[in-house]
Design a protein around this motif. Structure first.
Motif, short mmCIF file in Angstrom:
data_model
loop_
_atom_site.label_atom_id
_atom_site.label_comp_id
_atom_site.label_asym_id
_atom_site.label_seq_id
_atom_site.Cartn_x
_atom_site.Cartn_y
_atom_site.Cartn_z
N GLY A 21 0.80 -1.22 0.00
CA GLY A 21 0.00 0.00 0.00
C GLY A 21 0.83 1.27 0.00
O GLY A 21 0.33 2.34 -0.28
N ASN A 22 2.11 1.19 0.34
CA ASN A 22 2.95 2.39 0.38
C ASN A 22 3.35 2.86 -1.01
O ASN A 22 3.89 3.95 -1.16
CB ASN A 22 4.21 2.12 1.21
CG ASN A 22 3.95 2.30 2.70
OD1 ASN A 22 2.97 2.91 3.09
ND2 ASN A 22 4.82 1.74 3.51
N SER A 23 3.11 2.03 -2.03
CA SER A 23 3.39 2.41 -3.41
C SER A 23 4.83 2.88 -3.59
O SER A 23 5.08 3.98 -4.09
CB SER A 23 2.40 3.50 -3.86
OG SER A 23 1.09 3.04 -3.75
N LYS A 24 5.77 2.07 -3.18
CA LYS A 24 7.18 2.42 -3.35
C LYS A 24 7.52 2.38 -4.83
O LYS A 24 7.30 1.39 -5.50
CB LYS A 24 8.06 1.45 -2.58
CG LYS A 24 9.55 1.72 -2.75
CD LYS A 24 10.38 0.65 -2.03
CE LYS A 24 11.86 0.89 -2.26
NZ LYS A 24 12.68 -0.16 -1.61
N PHE A 25 8.09 3.47 -5.34
CA PHE A 25 8.46 3.54 -6.73
C PHE A 25 9.95 3.21 -6.87
O PHE A 25 10.78 3.78 -6.18
CB PHE A 25 8.18 4.93 -7.30
CG PHE A 25 6.75 5.38 -7.12
CD1 PHE A 25 5.72 4.46 -7.03
CD2 PHE A 25 6.43 6.73 -7.05
CE1 PHE A 25 4.41 4.87 -6.86
CE2 PHE A 25 5.13 7.14 -6.89
CZ PHE A 25 4.11 6.21 -6.80
N VAL A 26 10.25 2.30 -7.78
CA VAL A 26 11.63 1.89 -8.01
C VAL A 26 12.27 2.83 -9.03
O VAL A 26 11.66 3.16 -10.05
CB VAL A 26 11.68 0.44 -8.52
CG1 VAL A 26 13.11 0.04 -8.86
CG2 VAL A 26 11.08 -0.50 -7.49
N LYS A 27 13.51 3.24 -8.74
CA LYS A 27 14.27 4.08 -9.67
C LYS A 27 15.48 3.31 -10.18
O LYS A 27 16.00 2.42 -9.51
CB LYS A 27 14.71 5.37 -8.97
CG LYS A 27 13.56 6.27 -8.57
CD LYS A 27 14.05 7.58 -7.97
CE LYS A 27 12.89 8.49 -7.59
NZ LYS A 27 13.36 9.79 -7.05
N ILE A 28 15.91 3.67 -11.37
CA ILE A 28 17.05 3.00 -11.98
C ILE A 28 18.32 3.33 -11.19
O ILE A 28 18.64 4.49 -10.93
CB ILE A 28 17.22 3.43 -13.45
CG1 ILE A 28 15.98 3.03 -14.25
CG2 ILE A 28 18.47 2.83 -14.05
CD1 ILE A 28 15.75 1.54 -14.34
N LYS A 29 19.03 2.29 -10.81
CA LYS A 29 20.28 2.47 -10.07
C LYS A 29 21.45 2.64 -11.05
O LYS A 29 21.32 2.42 -12.25
CB LYS A 29 20.53 1.24 -9.17
CG LYS A 29 19.42 0.93 -8.19
CD LYS A 29 19.23 2.05 -7.18
CE LYS A 29 18.27 1.63 -6.06
NZ LYS A 29 16.90 1.36 -6.53
N ARG A 116 14.46 -7.16 -14.02
CA ARG A 116 15.09 -8.47 -14.24
C ARG A 116 16.33 -8.67 -13.38
O ARG A 116 16.63 -9.79 -12.96
CB ARG A 116 15.48 -8.61 -15.71
CG ARG A 116 14.33 -8.50 -16.70
CD ARG A 116 13.43 -9.70 -16.69
NE ARG A 116 12.60 -9.75 -17.90
CZ ARG A 116 11.62 -10.64 -18.08
NH1 ARG A 116 11.34 -11.52 -17.15
NH2 ARG A 116 10.92 -10.63 -19.21
N ASP A 117 17.11 -7.60 -13.13
CA ASP A 117 18.37 -7.77 -12.39
C ASP A 117 18.63 -6.55 -11.52
O ASP A 117 17.87 -5.59 -11.52
CB ASP A 117 19.53 -8.00 -13.37
CG ASP A 117 19.56 -6.95 -14.47
OD1 ASP A 117 19.04 -5.84 -14.27
OD2 ASP A 117 20.11 -7.23 -15.55
N GLY A 118 19.73 -6.63 -10.75
CA GLY A 118 20.09 -5.52 -9.87
C GLY A 118 19.48 -5.65 -8.49
O GLY A 118 18.83 -6.65 -8.15
N ALA A 119 19.67 -4.61 -7.68
CA ALA A 119 19.22 -4.64 -6.29
C ALA A 119 17.70 -4.74 -6.16
O ALA A 119 17.18 -5.25 -5.17
CB ALA A 119 19.73 -3.40 -5.56
N ASP A 120 16.98 -4.23 -7.15
CA ASP A 120 15.51 -4.22 -7.08
C ASP A 120 14.87 -5.35 -7.87
O ASP A 120 13.65 -5.34 -8.10
CB ASP A 120 14.97 -2.88 -7.61
CG ASP A 120 15.44 -1.70 -6.76
OD1 ASP A 120 15.28 -1.77 -5.53
OD2 ASP A 120 15.95 -0.71 -7.33
#
Length: 316
Positions: A21-29, A116-120
């Motif tokens: 529910g917090n709707s965390k938006f992922v950003k490109i690292k 697909r990959d990375g920390a997220d």
């Protein structure tokens, strides 16, 4: 002993509120990130514009209010943008100009994607936040390959490799199609359909901090801002006659509201001077009524008529 059904429901609600529910938006690292954009909307629009105002009271300070830009997100008038324009005109030095510029809308684009990959990295769909220029590159590639295939197809679509380099204002993003693209599963597509990008923005950035933001802008820039009431409330405050929309639907209250509604009375102007006073004809009782119209009562009654009046009274 297992949790009771009531406690289980409470825990489930808490999980929804404090995780998904917090709707965390992922950003490109920094580095390379392979993503698969998912299109699930019936109208074909697979993205959502995001605009945010970060309101600070001093340069280098922390934001005191974070508010979404209703103009960019909802295509509605944005009171924060209006206040910022007014503050910019009132700025008296370079530092104030810099501060006001930091309040302007920070723009980005949201899409549903599998990282697909990375920390997220996750097999579940997430909300990916990318820069407008990065999204522009992706759209250009979708248009380019769209004549031969559907780049957004769950089965035959393509992944995109986004490269981030540099820091701060020197950050750069590059986009290329991936050499290998795995198909999406039915479960991934089903979960993506449950994500509503606009609702996620409203939950994150439209939390009722507009008044706080306007007060901060006014205090930091020295301008006076009038916070308008809702349109309907404003209309009721200035209206003198109840309209049909303001009358309750129930028949009894409707009649009551209609009979008690204030009415506008228009009065004819009264002349300052009376140049002629006419005397009415005698009534059946033998009395005479004079039209005063601003003159003193009896001014038009002759002596003979007064005697006649007195005789009439004696006969009663």
């Amino acid at each position: 002993m297992a949790l009771s059904p009531a406690m289980m429901a409470l825990v489930k609600n808490a999980r929804n509120r404090y995780t998904r529910g917090n709707s965390k938006f992922v950003k490109i690292k920094e580095g390379r990130t392979r993503v698969r954009i998912i299109s699930t909307e019936a109208d074909g629009k697979f993205w959502q514009d995001l605009g945010v105002h970060w309101i600070k009271t001093e340069l280098g300070g922390k934001p005191v209010a974070v508010v979404g830009c209703s103009d960019l997100v909802k295509d509605e008038p944005c009171p924060i943008c209006t206040a910022i324009e007014k503050a910019m005109k009132a700025a008296v030095d370079d530092d104030q100009v810099k501060l006001v510029k930091e309040w302007k809308t920070k723009k980005s684009v949201l899409v549903k994607a599998i990282i697909r990959d990375g920390a997220d990295a996750s097999p579940d769909p997430q909300i990916l936040e990318i820069t407008p220029s990065t999204f522009g590159s992706i759209v250009s590639m979708i248009e380019e390959y769209g004549n031969e295939t559907d780049p957004l197809s769950p089965t035959t679509g393509i992944d995109f490799v986004i490269t981030r380099s540099g820091k701060g204002l020197d950050t750069e993003y590059g986009v290329i199609p991936a050499l290998k693209s795995d198909p999406l599963t039915k479960d991934q597509v089903a979960k993506a359909k449950e994500i509503n990008l606009l609702e996620a923005i409203e939950k994150e950035f439209f939390k009722g901090e507009e008044t706080k933001a306007l007060n901060a802008i006014g205090a930091a820039s020295g301008i006076t801002l009038a916070i308008a009431p809702p349109k309907r409330a404003a209309g009721l405050l200035t209206s003198t006659v109840a309209t049909e929309d303001d009358i309750p639907e129930d028949p009894a209250p409707r009649r009551a509201a209609a009979t008690t509604a204030p009415r506008t009375i228009v009065e004819e102007p009264i002349e300052a001077e009376v140049t002629e006073v006419k005397t009415a004809a005698p009534s059946k009782a033998g009395t005479t009524v004079a039209s005063t119209a601003g003159a003193e009562f009896g001014a038009a009654v002759e002596d003979s008529e007064l005697d006649s009046l007195l005789d009439g009274l004696d006969g009663i």
